[in-house]
Design a protein around this motif. Sequence first.
Motif, short mmCIF file in Angstrom:
data_model
loop_
_atom_site.label_atom_id
_atom_site.label_comp_id
_atom_site.label_asym_id
_atom_site.label_seq_id
_atom_site.Cartn_x
_atom_site.Cartn_y
_atom_site.Cartn_z
N GLN A 3 0.85 -1.19 0.00
CA GLN A 3 0.00 0.00 0.00
C GLN A 3 0.89 1.25 0.00
OE1 GLN A 3 -0.60 -2.50 2.64
NE2 GLN A 3 -1.69 -3.49 0.96
N LEU A 4 0.51 2.22 -0.80
CA LEU A 4 1.30 3.44 -0.97
C LEU A 4 0.40 4.65 -0.74
CD1 LEU A 4 3.13 2.42 -4.27
CD2 LEU A 4 4.06 2.34 -1.95
N VAL A 5 0.90 5.59 0.05
CA VAL A 5 0.15 6.81 0.32
C VAL A 5 1.06 8.01 0.07
CG1 VAL A 5 -1.11 8.16 2.03
CG2 VAL A 5 -1.29 5.65 2.04
N GLU A 6 0.65 8.86 -0.88
CA GLU A 6 1.43 10.03 -1.24
C GLU A 6 0.94 11.25 -0.47
OE1 GLU A 6 0.84 8.15 -5.54
OE2 GLU A 6 -0.52 8.69 -3.91
N CYS A 95 3.11 7.61 -6.86
CA CYS A 95 4.17 6.80 -6.27
C CYS A 95 4.05 5.37 -6.82
CB CYS A 95 4.02 6.79 -4.75
SG CYS A 95 5.28 5.86 -3.87
N ASN A 96 5.19 4.75 -7.03
CA ASN A 96 5.22 3.40 -7.63
C ASN A 96 6.28 2.54 -6.97
OD1 ASN A 96 6.99 1.82 -9.87
ND2 ASN A 96 4.81 1.55 -10.30
N GLN A 109 -2.42 6.56 -4.83
CA GLN A 109 -3.66 7.14 -5.34
C GLN A 109 -3.41 8.39 -6.19
OE1 GLN A 109 -2.49 7.65 -2.34
NE2 GLN A 109 -2.84 9.81 -1.80
N GLY A 110 -2.21 8.92 -6.12
CA GLY A 110 -1.86 10.10 -6.91
C GLY A 110 -2.04 11.39 -6.13
#
Length: 117
Positions: A3-6, A95-96, A109-110
């Motif tokens: 999981q990625l959070v920007e 984010c990747n 999510q951008g």
Amino acid sequence: QVQLVESGGGLVQAGGSLRLSCAASGSIFSINAMGWYRQAPGKQRDLVAIIYNNGSTNYPDSVKGRFTISRDNAKNRVYLQMNSLKSEDTAVYYCNVKWGTWSVNFWGQGTQVTVSS
């Protein structure tokens, strides 16, 4: 799964700076690389910066010398320092991570970056 959070996007004037941050959680032990992509309206999603586990980095010519990617492995975070911003940098930034044997892509999510001229 990762999981990625920007965070850190926003509105800035041309010539200004912004710093994006991305926090990773989940199965982070299998991450091979972390990076940032961007997508402007009507355009494809393009690589902005990538940093591999060995610390090597790669940038397209369009941002080289202006953007810097860094990584804090202890905090499972990746950052993108953006300087000398131009109107053409306006886009949603994602984010990747490249994950596992097959370098599967996971995306955040951008976050919107808008540069006013």
